[in-house]
Design a protein around this motif. Structure first.
Motif, PDB file in Angstrom:
ATOM      1  N   SER B 109     -19.867  -5.709 -53.460  1.00 26.23           N
ATOM      2  CA  SER B 109     -19.221  -6.251 -54.655  1.00 26.23           C
ATOM      3  C   SER B 109     -18.659  -5.149 -55.553  1.00 26.23           C
ATOM      4  N   SER B 110     -18.947  -3.910 -55.200  1.00 22.06           N
ATOM      5  CA  SER B 110     -18.383  -2.802 -55.981  1.00 22.06           C
ATOM      6  C   SER B 110     -16.867  -2.739 -55.861  1.00 22.06           C
ATOM      7  N   TRP B 111     -16.291  -3.483 -54.911  1.00 22.37           N
ATOM      8  CA  TRP B 111     -14.832  -3.533 -54.788  1.00 22.37           C
ATOM      9  C   TRP B 111     -14.195  -4.412 -55.849  1.00 22.37           C
ATOM     10  N   ILE B 112     -14.981  -5.260 -56.478  1.00 27.08           N
ATOM     11  CA  ILE B 112     -14.411  -6.121 -57.516  1.00 27.08           C
ATOM     12  C   ILE B 112     -13.906  -5.223 -58.644  1.00 27.08           C
ATOM     13  N   GLU B 114     -13.506  -4.622 -61.759  1.00 25.42           N
ATOM     14  CA  GLU B 114     -13.921  -4.982 -63.105  1.00 25.42           C
ATOM     15  C   GLU B 114     -14.688  -3.828 -63.715  1.00 25.42           C
TER      16      GLU B 114
END
Lengths: 511, 511
Positions: B109-112, B114
């Motif tokens: 989820s580090s690709w999100i 934000e």
């Protein structure tokens, strides 16, 4: 209203910062046990393989103000995705158990020293761009690819201050306990000494006039960097408010600018701080160049007096800080602080040799002192009252003593008796405690002053303080005027006074 | 296994990046209406005073890859606390309605895209250090002091790519619709053309061999930056896996390095990509220098053949990508891809003039083709089967056609008939659709190829695509092989093929 000449002089005195590299000294686990936080040493961080949800706590051994650099490596496959981390800095371990999400106080939660960062490239060295105040750093892996584990190979703080530990004057304390009190007070001051004397390096890093007075006095006994005091005085004089009043505080970034906060007492403390500076340095040029600012403060303060030379009641006066006790009526304290400032101003006029002004100021001082003693002294109660509701507080007595509305044995007795009373408004900040100790010493009560100092600041020591706090109520450690202790500052300028008191009044006798 | 000579040559060819300043063109409000996102223009962001919980959405007009700079000002008192903001970048407006917190897929989820940032000094210019892929940026004020409002005076993207819009070759499309398809495909390629041909600028920015083949072909018809293809080919040749195999993908940061992911098909595509490069450029030096890598790939691929020259079944072969359809048996596709690569290798040997090797390769090609036709052709079903369960899929037929196991009218009929069948494994990625279109064109079915292209890529256009996506299933827009669409990439190299097809096969007739 900016005075460019004074501003240039101020900027010319601003110091550069020294950098000191500090390694994380150990890795710990924190556990909350009632009000106490238990700290256990655990496997060194460099040995730990961090996966999703891993969490480590680094201990930097003492309170630091500076920048964090992490050297990041990995185990397993080549990193194929960013690492997403939460980094939480804490001056006091209790901050690590507080929930930032649920904080709803009136001070902005943006002060909470917590970041969420993505690191795109590993191995790499990551230097966080912001400055933090902390001893502990918790690093939590919010997400990481399952193809590798993160290893923190080195965690280093680049600590900053405009003074070096080596510059600290030697001090022989009377006991190891007092030595420790002095050390913690000196660390507090050291970490607030940045480009200016900061208020608190965690939160509200501005230059505040009220704090400056205490920092300057402590500085003369410790790091002796009087050029920093000079820079700060010139800044305040260069950047007054629209009516010429010295502001309560200044911003340095992006450009030096005065805040729009007005405080009756803080403006007047410019006078005492300049006088203290002159007594320390003999710097007559500064005294003379800033003398018009002194006179302006008195001229403005006079507008707060009624026809009978009494500072108007709290509701008309505007904000006079005195203490964070919101019930406190400030009228009597304000009158005492005016006397305290006028008394310094008289001596400054004398030094400058302006006899006419000296006489005027002396007359004003006497008139205000008489007004205090005629209208605020309650002979039945045996103390000063404040405001239309005739409130009795410790603060009022302290400032009447420091302003010398009452002197000698009367002053000594006044402080002795007020302390016995339960039905009076108490003190809540180290700032007010500082002035109280000062007043006790002023009346010759050295032993009582020392005992108070030991009890109050010692209470923070017992709670594990590495630096002294913005707020400490021995009866309620969860107190915060801001609606949540998570924004409290645990290294705060106005708490550094013990080093001043101990070094000036309580040196060990030489053998 | 690093070949420093080849690596130096690769690094010498890597391009520098052009920077283009792009302003936010409008401020919008997004509303979700069923599956559709409605976008309404609203008051310009520069006119808005942002308080706690304020939220604005900036539209940069097209898909961008680059860095965000915000010029921040304020209204009210001098800022007295940091501003804490959440900044959420989105390639596709749907990302803004997805909840990062609840994403539980297997891709990190580090690709999100934000961030939560603190801005200490205002006014100031804040340049976020990370690169993002986006058209929309939502800025939400998580907290701000009540003493002032934030004003975003300017929001600017510094877009980066190794090619400039002006370099794009002219193209006369047969219709405005095809022109739009070409534009979006070109933008997709443009934004993936960075220091190398990236896979997707939002997520997984690596250089992947399978994507490179398609990007290179499209590049020859569009930006014609063949030096970038050369750099990428040299990188793959310089950094093989331990056994000499070309890796499926490479990392560029912190140092060029091969990933440990192996894919049977991707390694072989090195051969076709080099051959395509030579045909485009006539660069014989590169062909000769990388020829040993070609032979090595064939030598390694041969180890995956059984005694009768058939690629072993999926479970023994190891990963052969082909498509994101997890039910797909890859045996027949792998055999087809091996033929496709061998066919190119034979021509390369001929060009180089190595007659012995040419003969060996031609023999190998024939043996493998015979094996395919003897053991994988099901004459009752009239198509190729794959694996021990005799699976029928579109992919198997496509690769047998491209590998020329079947040719001419037989090939044309095979593709025609397989499309009519419902009981076969379908295609799920634009990558596999690309190869399908390629196979249709190979059999001379220009009209059907164009119709497919219009329907499939056009489906993304109708959903508002500014660039073509990593994943698109016309029957299920919520599909993601990763466990959540929030990590899907909406500008993805392997989707850029329409520009290749349209420009090579469907130019408007000149008047």
């Amino acid at each position: 209203m900016k005075n460019q000449k004074l501003l240039d002089k101020a900027l010319g005195c601003l110091p550069s910062l020294y950098e000191t590299k500090v390694d994380a000294v150990r890795t710990v686990e924190l556990e909350k046990n009632g009000e106490k936080t238990e700290i256990k040493e655990t496997e060194n961080y460099t040995e730990q393989s961090l996966k999703k949800h891993s969490k480590i706590c680094l201990d930097f051994g003492n309170h630091q103000v500076g920048y964090l650099t992490l050297k990041l490596g990995y185990k397993g496959s080549h990193p194929d995705a960013p690492v997403w981390m939460r980094i939480h800095f804490a001056e006091n371990p209790r901050e690590l158990f507080e929930d930032a999400e649920s904080y709803q106080g009136w001070i902005c939660s943006s002060w909470i020293e917590e970041e969420r960062i993505h690191v795109d490239v590993i191995p790499s060295e990551v230097k966080l761009p912001r400055r933090y105040a902390f001893r502990y750093v918790v690093i939590e892996i919010l997400d990481i690819s399952s193809k590798f584990d993160l290893v923190i190979e080195k965690a280093e703080c680049t600590a900053v201050s405009c003074v070096r530990d080596e510059e600290l004057l030697d001090f022989q304390a009377q006991s190891p306990y007092l030595k420790r009190l002095d050390q913690v007070a000196c660390r507090t001051l050291h970490n607030c000494m940045q480009t200016v004397f900061e208020d608190g390096p965690k939160r509200d890093r501005r230059l505040w006039m009220g704090d400056l007075r205490i920092q300057a006095l402590t500085n003369y006994q410790t790091y002796k960097k009087s050029s920093l005091v000079k820079a700060c005085l010139y800044l305040f004089a260069a950047l007054p408010m629209e009516d010429g009043k010295v502001g309560a505080c200044l911003f340095l970034e992006p450009e030096p600018e005065v805040d729009d906060t007005q405080m009756f007492d803080y403006s007047l403390f410019f006078i005492n701080t300049l006088w203290d500076y002159f007594r320390e340095t003999g710097d007559r040029t500064t005294l003379e160049e800033l003398w018009p600012t002194v006179l302006k403060q008195i001229e403005i303060a006079k507008k707060s007096l009624d026809g009978e030379m009494l500072v108007k009641d709290s509701d008309i006066l505007g904000w006079c800080f005195v203490d964070w006790n919101l019930n406190l009526n400030k009228q009597a304290s304000a009158q005492g602080i005016l006397l305290y400032a006028l008394s310094a101003a008289v001596k400054m006029a004398q030094t400058i040799g302006d006899i006419l002004v000296e006489e005027e100021l002396a007359e004003l001082y006497c008139a205000c002192r008489n007004a205090a003693n005629e209208r605020l002294w309650d002979s039945k109660q045996g103390c000063y009252i404040s405001g239309k509701d005739r409130q009795i507080s410790i603060a009022s007595q302290v400032w009447m003593v420091l302003g010398e509305a009452v002197t000698g044995e009367d002053a000594r007795k006044l402080l002795m008796e007020i302390e016995q009373r339960e039905d009076v408004e108490k003190m809540v900040t180290p700032y007010m405690y500082h002035n109280y100790i000062d007043a006790l010493l002023h009346t010759g009560e050295k032993n009582r002053a020392l005992r108070k100092l030991e009890t109050y600041w010692g209470g923070m020591l017992e709670q594990g303080a590495d630096t002294f706090w913005e707020l400490y109520n021995p009866e309620n450690v969860n107190e915060s005027p801001y609606g949540g202790t998570i924004v409290n500052s645990y290294c705060h300028a106005w708490s550094c006074g013990p080093a001043y008191f101990l070094r000036k009044f309580f040196k060990a006798e030489e053998e």
